[in-house]
Write an enzyme that holds these catalytic residues in place. Structure first.
Site, PDB file in Angstrom:
ATOM      1  N   ARG A 150      22.766  -0.473   6.528  1.00 44.63           N
ATOM      2  CA  ARG A 150      22.951  -1.403   5.589  1.00 44.63           C
ATOM      3  C   ARG A 150      23.558  -1.267   4.228  1.00 44.63           C
ATOM      4  NH1 ARG A 150      21.341  -2.410   8.989  1.00 44.63           N
ATOM      5  NH2 ARG A 150      19.340  -3.259   9.764  1.00 44.63           N
ATOM      6  N   GLU A 176      15.671  -2.444  -0.730  1.00 47.32           N
ATOM      7  CA  GLU A 176      16.974  -2.950   0.137  1.00 47.32           C
ATOM      8  C   GLU A 176      17.279  -4.150  -0.780  1.00 47.32           C
ATOM      9  OE1 GLU A 176      16.904  -3.327   4.594  1.00 47.32           O
ATOM     10  OE2 GLU A 176      17.395  -5.424   4.042  1.00 47.32           O
ATOM     11  N   SER A 228      12.820  -6.974   4.978  1.00 43.35           N
ATOM     12  CA  SER A 228      12.168  -5.784   4.602  1.00 43.35           C
ATOM     13  C   SER A 228      12.594  -5.258   3.273  1.00 43.35           C
ATOM     14  CB  SER A 228      13.086  -4.753   5.635  1.00 43.35           C
ATOM     15  OG  SER A 228      13.048  -5.156   6.967  1.00 43.35           O
TER      16      SER A 228
HETATM   17  C1  LIG Z   1      12.485 -12.922   6.151  1.00 45.47           C
HETATM   18  C2  LIG Z   1      13.664 -12.193   5.917  1.00 45.47           C
HETATM   19  C3  LIG Z   1      14.170 -11.436   7.102  1.00 45.47           C
HETATM   20  C4  LIG Z   1      15.284 -10.579   7.189  1.00 45.47           C
HETATM   21  N1  LIG Z   1      15.642  -9.889   7.967  1.00 45.47           N
HETATM   22  C5  LIG Z   1      16.846  -9.340   7.804  1.00 45.47           C
HETATM   23  C6  LIG Z   1      17.231  -8.269   9.023  1.00 45.47           C
HETATM   24  O1  LIG Z   1      16.660  -8.413  10.164  1.00 45.47           O
HETATM   25  N2  LIG Z   1      18.498  -7.686   8.865  1.00 45.47           N
HETATM   26  C7  LIG Z   1      19.073  -7.619   7.658  1.00 45.47           C
HETATM   27  O2  LIG Z   1      19.990  -6.897   7.614  1.00 45.47           O
HETATM   28  N3  LIG Z   1      18.703  -8.226   6.705  1.00 45.47           N
HETATM   29  C8  LIG Z   1      17.543  -9.158   6.647  1.00 45.47           C
HETATM   30  N4  LIG Z   1      16.975  -9.921   5.780  1.00 45.47           N
HETATM   31  C9  LIG Z   1      17.845  -9.727   4.294  1.00 45.47           C
HETATM   32  C10 LIG Z   1      18.857 -10.873   4.122  1.00 45.47           C
HETATM   33  O3  LIG Z   1      18.800 -12.009   5.133  1.00 45.47           O
HETATM   34  C11 LIG Z   1      20.315 -10.574   4.422  1.00 45.47           C
HETATM   35  O4  LIG Z   1      20.481  -9.366   3.454  1.00 45.47           O
HETATM   36  C12 LIG Z   1      21.335 -11.591   3.948  1.00 45.47           C
HETATM   37  O5  LIG Z   1      22.526 -11.277   4.568  1.00 45.47           O
HETATM   38  C13 LIG Z   1      21.412 -12.256   2.487  1.00 45.47           C
HETATM   39  O6  LIG Z   1      22.299 -13.093   2.678  1.00 45.47           O
HETATM   40  P1  LIG Z   1      22.140 -14.007   1.314  1.00 45.47           P
HETATM   41  O7  LIG Z   1      23.213 -15.131   1.403  1.00 45.47           O
HETATM   42  O8  LIG Z   1      20.691 -14.619   0.976  1.00 45.47           O
HETATM   43  O9  LIG Z   1      22.416 -13.244   0.146  1.00 45.47           O
HETATM   44  P2  LIG Z   1      21.787 -13.167  -1.549  1.00 45.47           P
HETATM   45  O10 LIG Z   1      20.224 -12.876  -1.324  1.00 45.47           O
HETATM   46  O11 LIG Z   1      22.113 -14.500  -2.029  1.00 45.47           O
HETATM   47  O12 LIG Z   1      22.751 -12.045  -2.016  1.00 45.47           O
HETATM   48  C14 LIG Z   1      22.719 -10.633  -1.761  1.00 45.47           C
HETATM   49  C15 LIG Z   1      23.665  -9.900  -2.254  1.00 45.47           C
HETATM   50  O13 LIG Z   1      24.845 -10.214  -1.757  1.00 45.47           O
HETATM   51  C16 LIG Z   1      25.790 -10.656  -2.846  1.00 45.47           C
HETATM   52  N5  LIG Z   1      26.580 -11.737  -2.329  1.00 45.47           N
HETATM   53  C17 LIG Z   1      26.196 -12.890  -1.563  1.00 45.47           C
HETATM   54  N6  LIG Z   1      27.119 -13.769  -1.301  1.00 45.47           N
HETATM   55  C18 LIG Z   1      28.367 -13.057  -1.427  1.00 45.47           C
HETATM   56  C19 LIG Z   1      29.914 -13.208  -1.191  1.00 45.47           C
HETATM   57  N7  LIG Z   1      29.938 -14.269  -0.731  1.00 45.47           N
HETATM   58  N8  LIG Z   1      30.444 -12.174  -1.655  1.00 45.47           N
HETATM   59  C20 LIG Z   1      30.315 -11.113  -2.156  1.00 45.47           C
HETATM   60  N9  LIG Z   1      28.694 -10.870  -2.375  1.00 45.47           N
HETATM   61  C21 LIG Z   1      27.763 -11.720  -2.188  1.00 45.47           C
HETATM   62  C22 LIG Z   1      25.044 -11.031  -4.152  1.00 45.47           C
HETATM   63  O14 LIG Z   1      25.469 -10.913  -5.263  1.00 45.47           O
HETATM   64  C23 LIG Z   1      23.775 -10.001  -3.902  1.00 45.47           C
HETATM   65  O15 LIG Z   1      24.103  -8.557  -4.426  1.00 45.47           O
HETATM   66  C24 LIG Z   1      15.844 -10.737   5.754  1.00 45.47           C
HETATM   67  C25 LIG Z   1      15.456 -11.616   4.483  1.00 45.47           C
HETATM   68  C26 LIG Z   1      14.316 -12.408   4.861  1.00 45.47           C
HETATM   69  C27 LIG Z   1      13.963 -13.142   3.715  1.00 45.47           C
END
Ligand SMILES: Cc1cc2nc3c(=O)[nH]c(=O)nc-3n(C[C@H](O)[C@H](O)[C@H](O)COP(=O)(O)OP(=O)(O)OC[C@H]3O[C@@H](n4cnc5c(N)ncnc54)[C@H](O)[C@@H]3O)c2cc1C
Length: 339
Positions: A169, A335, A239
């Site tokens: 992670r 996380e 998580s």
């Molecule tokens: C129900 C649920 C289940 C999940 N299960 C998992 C799992 O099984 N495994 C896992 O690893 N994660 C899991 N996650 C966490 C999440 O889905 C991931 O971390 C996902 O990759 C976040 O994507 P996002 O576009 O929503 O990022 P955001 O929440 O919008 O951003 C997260 C971070 O990334 C940065 N960011 C976003 N886009 C960019 C970009 N293009 N360039 C640079 N930085 C950027 C943001 O500034 C922020 O710091 C889960 C979340 C939920 C709600």
């Protein structure tokens, strides 16, 4: 460039743009559909003297109630097969693509390799930021390279897997918060497809004849639905704490308290503990603190019980960390990013 030319949105409401459904506003907002606009956006933030925050799907963040800056939502689109060789299929996607749709698209095209990562909310661009992982797989396994915009130098840079410094992670992007904006991601899916069925719940698929990536994906999605609350119904960020990786001595101290404590030996000899188990054993499964709580289905999932804001989530996170430390002497780390 003026705010009008960039169509910055004043009092940008983000409540429906984060999976915790936290009440959150940004002084200005921008939906970025074309990466060519990024330099102008960065320049505009500089001209206005405001910080610029990048968001994808808002599924791994705890958003502050009022952000005094510009929030840019990455909404660029596009995905394609870039090359096919005997050993690999090289695929590419823009950062704003929805991860689940991207995975489903690869599987529909008959390409295996991402099926264990099905059902993870968020965007393609955020996936390498925390090296998303699930069911015995992580994006680092199939990563080829990515293109990012360096906000400090204004350059477009290609990052190899080594340069991303992927770990559990974790990646370079978490250690240089805000500096790089991921624009496009390229993955190399190995051929022939080797299903990864090591994880409990998937191993029984090994006996099925003619197993396909689609069958594994369907199973992964079904397991996820049975274990995790749906964020659309019960807002959450998945998580909430990383599984702590501790020394053998620290793990032994936990096992001395509860001999059946789950423990997973890592390549470097340290021990990964289960954050969800530690929280549950601390009596905090289905626990409520004001407008926030932990899921009754999964202790590791912090939920918005209705009308919560960042401070409610911060309060329950601090409470959980203190209770787990008191009981087991283990320090948990959040996380999601508080921003
Ligand atoms: C129900 C649920 C289940 C999940 N299960 C998992 C799992 O099984 N495994 C896992 O690893 N994660 C899991 N996650 C966490 C999440 O889905 C991931 O971390 C996902 O990759 C976040 O994507 P996002 O576009 O929503 O990022 P955001 O929440 O919008 O951003 C997260 C971070 O990334 C940065 N960011 C976003 N886009 C960019 C970009 N293009 N360039 C640079 N930085 C950027 C943001 O500034 C922020 O710091 C889960 C979340 C939920 C709600």
């Amino acid at each position: 460039m003026s705010e009008k030319a960039l169509r910055l949105i004043p009092d940008f409401d983000l409540t429906a743009r984060n999976t915790l459904a936290l009440a959150a506003q940004s002084r200005l907002g921008y939906v970025l559909e074309d990466t060519a606009q990024l330099p102008a956006l960065v320049a505009e933030a500089g001209r206005l003297g405001l910080p610029l925050r990048i968001l994808g799907g808002g599924s791994n963040v705890v958003l502050s109630r009022n952000y005094e800056g510009i929030t840019a939502i990455i909404a660029t689109r596009g995905r394609s097969v870039l090359a096919e060789t005997r050993d690999h299929v090289l695929i590419g996607a823009a950062a704003g693509e929805t991860w689940t749709e991207f995975v489903a698209w690869t599987v529909r095209n008959g390409f295996g390799g991402l099926e264990n990562l099905a059902g993870i909310p968020g965007t393609v661009g955020a996936a390498p930021v925390q090296n998303i992982g699930a069911y015995g797989a992580e994006i680092a396994d199939v990563f080829h390279n990515l293109t990012a915009f360096d906000r400090e130098t204004g350059e477009i840079i290609i990052f190899s897997a080594d340069e991303c410094a992927f770990a559990y992670r974790d990646s370079i992007f978490k250690h240089r918060p805000g500096r790089y904006v991921v624009l496009t991601l390229r993955l190399a899916l190995p051929r022939p497809w080797q299903p990864n069925l090591r994880f409990a719940g998937l191993s029984e698929l090994a006996s099925l004849p003619d197993l396909t990536p689609a069958m594994v994906m369907d199973r992964v999605v079904a397991i996820r639905a049975s274990k995790l609350p749906d964020w659309r119904v019960t807002p959450n960020a998945g998580s909430f704490f990383q599984n702590p990786i501790v020394s053998v001595q620290e793990a032994d101290a936990v096992s001395a308290l509860v001999p059946e404590a789950p423990r997973f030996v890592q390549a470097d000899g340290r021990i990964k503990l289960s954050a969800g188990w530690l929280i549950e054993q601390s009596g905090l499964k289905g626990f409520a603190l004001g407008k926030a709580g932990t899921s009754e289905r999964h202790a590791l999932v912090v939920v918005n019980r209705g009308g919560a804001a960042a401070e409610d989530i911060g309060a329950i996170a601090a409470h959980i960390k203190a209770r787990v430390f008191e009981r087991f002497g283990v320090q948990l780390h959040e996380e999601p990013v508080f921003c």
